[in-house]
Scaffold this motif. Sequence first.
Motif, short mmCIF file in Angstrom:
data_model
loop_
_atom_site.label_atom_id
_atom_site.label_comp_id
_atom_site.label_asym_id
_atom_site.label_seq_id
_atom_site.Cartn_x
_atom_site.Cartn_y
_atom_site.Cartn_z
N ASP A 8 -22.41 23.09 17.85
CA ASP A 8 -23.17 22.51 18.44
C ASP A 8 -24.83 23.05 17.90
OD1 ASP A 8 -21.76 21.10 20.10
OD2 ASP A 8 -22.24 22.20 21.82
N LEU A 9 -24.74 24.33 17.50
CA LEU A 9 -25.95 24.91 17.02
C LEU A 9 -26.44 24.37 15.45
CD1 LEU A 9 -28.20 27.03 17.51
CD2 LEU A 9 -26.67 28.65 16.66
N GLY B 82 -31.18 19.59 9.30
CA GLY B 82 -32.77 18.98 8.98
C GLY B 82 -33.56 20.20 8.58
N VAL B 83 -33.41 21.46 9.28
CA VAL B 83 -33.94 22.54 8.81
C VAL B 83 -33.41 23.32 7.79
CG1 VAL B 83 -35.21 24.60 9.67
CG2 VAL B 83 -34.41 22.66 11.31
N GLN C 145 -36.82 30.03 15.60
CA GLN C 145 -36.21 28.64 15.78
C GLN C 145 -34.71 28.54 16.23
OE1 GLN C 145 -36.94 27.90 11.39
NE2 GLN C 145 -38.32 26.25 11.97
N VAL C 146 -33.95 29.50 16.01
CA VAL C 146 -32.43 29.52 16.20
C VAL C 146 -32.48 29.86 17.76
CG1 VAL C 146 -30.19 30.75 16.28
CG2 VAL C 146 -31.68 30.57 14.17
N SER C 147 -33.28 30.53 18.25
CA SER C 147 -33.40 30.77 19.72
C SER C 147 -33.79 29.78 20.43
CB SER C 147 -34.45 31.96 20.10
OG SER C 147 -34.81 32.06 21.27
N GLU C 148 -35.05 29.00 19.94
CA GLU C 148 -35.22 27.67 20.46
C GLU C 148 -34.27 26.69 20.49
OE1 GLU C 148 -40.07 28.23 19.45
OE2 GLU C 148 -38.87 26.75 18.16
#
Length: 336
Positions: free
Chosen positions: A192-193, A199-200, A209-212
């Motif tokens: 899922d992550l 795209g990043v 960004q991973v946390s978000e």
Amino acid sequence: MKIFENADLLSHNSLRFQSNVDELVVVEDYEDLAAAFDCADPVHILGEGTNSVLMPHVRGRVVEMAIRGIRVIHDSNQGVLVHVAASENWHEVVRYTLGQGIHGLENLSLIPGSVGAAPYQNIGAYGVELHEVLESVQVYDRNQGDIKRLNNTDCQFGYRDSIFRRDSENRYVILNITLRLGRHKLRTGYKDLERSLKGVSDSSLTPVQVSEAVIRLRRRKLPSLKRFPNVGSVFKNPVISRQHAMDLNREIGVPMYSTPTGTKVSAAYLIDCSGWKGKQISGILIWPRQPLVFVNQSSKATGIEFLQVANQVREDIYSKFQVPLEMEPVVLGDVN
Ligand code: EPU
């Protein structure tokens, strides 16, 4: 230390069940530990109550730790050691470390509960478990009446499991933890992550960004604690024999993952396949977007009804697939 007789625990459990304990003791200083835990009746430790199912009556004493503090104690190319008191809120620690440019906790963003509960159940999400970043735990040893430090191996971590969780006598009281952060590669392999970060580019990806992304995923799947009282996953993902998992995978397509102790299968998938999603029984709703989570929808439901629903689901899954489900949260109080 503060002592409250016949205390109401409604605001101490995220399922918002009515519950009373004979005595609630709030510990604000290490000096109070001996007195707080010197009690002939059962003594339970409660953090923020986000992983405990409370029965209407809890016999004995509930101890709530109220000691706070977070600080970086060492920073070198070996990593950053961060020392955190048990009563801090877990997600605040994630935010604090990310804000300091320290990474390692991003996949564990937005997990409810206190820092003390983190080693207790070896919290894990989106491909990372606490034990991978935990250096040591300082505990009060009730048997010896002293404070000691347990290193990572001493804690005997397993999937949602630890020495603390297995010890029904609550010998060790978690006082604070030391994390080793800042030197781990970003972990974005959880399906899922990975999908959410598509795209990043890998080279520009930051821990924030991973946390978000993790926060977005959790908000999408899991009910908000404030609006929909719950304790997260009600069951662990069961570990069964490889043959049994392969048979189930062939028959119903259950997702399976190899682990050192056997093959883990998705409990959510088994519950989903059995038609429990979105059902409501005695005020307990099986969350439509993640059926491992049960929500308390009624001001009258208690821990007793919660356990009854959990048992119905467990029996059904066993009779359909011969897979035993084990409860993930801790049950506190008199069941009968
Ligand atoms: N699934 C369904 N139907 C659903 C939802 C999920 O079939 O309605 C299946 C899908 O196959 C999906 C799989 O379950 O791919 C995995 O779903 P999810 O990513 O939510 O993971 P999980 O194994 O169900 C575990 C943890 C969660 C944690 C997530 C993400 C346990 C018991 N639960 O759930 O932790 O947030 O992974 O890493 O291990 C918690 O412990 O309280 C908790 C919420």
